[in-house]
Motif scaffolding. Sequence first.
Motif, mmCIF file in Angstrom:
data_model
loop_
_atom_site.group_PDB
_atom_site.id
_atom_site.type_symbol
_atom_site.label_atom_id
_atom_site.label_comp_id
_atom_site.label_asym_id
_atom_site.label_seq_id
_atom_site.Cartn_x
_atom_site.Cartn_y
_atom_site.Cartn_z
ATOM 1 N N UNK A 66 -20.414 -21.512 15.959
ATOM 2 C CA UNK A 66 -19.898 -21.693 17.316
ATOM 3 C C UNK A 66 -18.453 -21.222 17.339
ATOM 4 N N UNK A 67 -18.160 -20.203 18.129
ATOM 5 C CA UNK A 67 -16.792 -19.712 18.298
ATOM 6 C C UNK A 67 -16.194 -20.420 19.513
ATOM 7 N N UNK A 155 -22.610 -18.381 18.853
ATOM 8 C CA UNK A 155 -22.414 -18.740 20.254
ATOM 9 C C UNK A 155 -20.922 -18.772 20.524
ATOM 10 N N UNK A 156 -20.559 -18.593 21.780
ATOM 11 C CA UNK A 156 -19.170 -18.714 22.203
ATOM 12 C C UNK A 156 -19.105 -19.728 23.330
ATOM 13 N N UNK A 157 -18.068 -20.555 23.315
ATOM 14 C CA UNK A 157 -17.946 -21.631 24.297
ATOM 15 C C UNK A 157 -16.531 -21.674 24.853
ATOM 16 N N UNK A 158 -16.432 -21.964 26.153
ATOM 17 C CA UNK A 158 -15.119 -22.101 26.758
ATOM 18 C C UNK A 158 -15.217 -22.720 28.138
ATOM 19 N N UNK A 164 -14.214 -18.216 32.060
ATOM 20 C CA UNK A 164 -14.148 -16.880 32.654
ATOM 21 C C UNK A 164 -14.342 -15.820 31.578
ATOM 22 N N UNK A 165 -13.675 -15.991 30.453
ATOM 23 C CA UNK A 165 -13.790 -15.031 29.351
ATOM 24 C C UNK A 165 -15.215 -15.006 28.805
ATOM 25 N N UNK A 166 -15.852 -16.163 28.708
ATOM 26 C CA UNK A 166 -17.236 -16.222 28.235
ATOM 27 C C UNK A 166 -18.142 -15.402 29.154
ATOM 28 N N UNK A 167 -18.004 -15.589 30.457
ATOM 29 C CA UNK A 167 -18.834 -14.845 31.403
ATOM 30 C C UNK A 167 -18.517 -13.351 31.346
ATOM 31 N N UNK A 179 -25.591 -16.722 22.160
ATOM 32 C CA UNK A 179 -25.557 -17.715 23.234
ATOM 33 C C UNK A 179 -24.156 -17.786 23.820
ATOM 34 N N UNK A 180 -24.116 -18.037 25.126
ATOM 35 C CA UNK A 180 -22.861 -18.107 25.878
ATOM 36 C C UNK A 180 -22.838 -19.447 26.612
#
Length: 277
Positions: A66-67, A155-158, A164-167, A179-180
């Motif tokens: 998970x980032x 996956x990246x999470x925020x 916004x950066x994830x999207x 995964x986002x």
Amino acid sequence: MLKSAALAITLFCACTAPAMAYAFDEAPIIIGRSTTLESKVLGQMRRINVHTPTDYATSGKTYPVLFLLDGGEREDFPHIVGLAQLGELSWTYREMIVVGIEGVDRRHDLTHTSSVAQEKADFPTMGGSAAYRRFLSEELKPWVAARYRTNGESAIIGESLAGLFVIETLLKQPTLFDAYIAASPSLWWSDQALARGAAADITRWPALGARKLYLTIGDEGSTMQEGVDKIVAAIGAAKPAGLTLVYDPMQHEQHSTIYHPAALKAFRTVWPGPRPD
């Protein structure tokens, strides 16, 4: 060459009272390790905080990664790691390695350039998201893979600007992560430019394989909601093969309260892990 120096991360209490001396039988509670990574893409050192599962040293297993944006010790690293540890105890979602990237100038790193005059004035350092994504792709992800037992899943999470950066990353480089996870993404940015261009971005996507987007928003008014609605509508209309969208609005939460419960539900959705026999 990339350079690093490891330090222990400890839980602490920030208070106004004078610091108390530890008793002889007290010890820090360690939740991860902290290191610095030299980024040629960004032209600066970045602090990276890493949590591994409790039995990492002895298990011999590989793990998803998970980032975590805004992943500093004084940012979201402690509470997200707490949720990772809950997964280790409950088996309701999979064990994971958490890689937190400490923020330096989030208004720069997490935003694309805005066309709105007031945002240009309020965010003079904006516009670094493309370079930040290159840092994640070309430097941080390979660095993690070379040092930790990963299984190739990521996956990246925020939340907020990090959401916004994830999207943006999903729309511009959809195969970078498996995964986002975006909680209350600030899609109002630049007059909703990212959301308004989502349909066109999706038409340019390569074959995705299996990808997931967990998207949520609290009770935050029309300005926040409209951008999220546009993303949901664009994905719903395009029905891109391989992408699973889980849209899970939380109207009982606000911008300041949504991240922790959203992350818990996201982990159960993105990386479910039924209890083994």
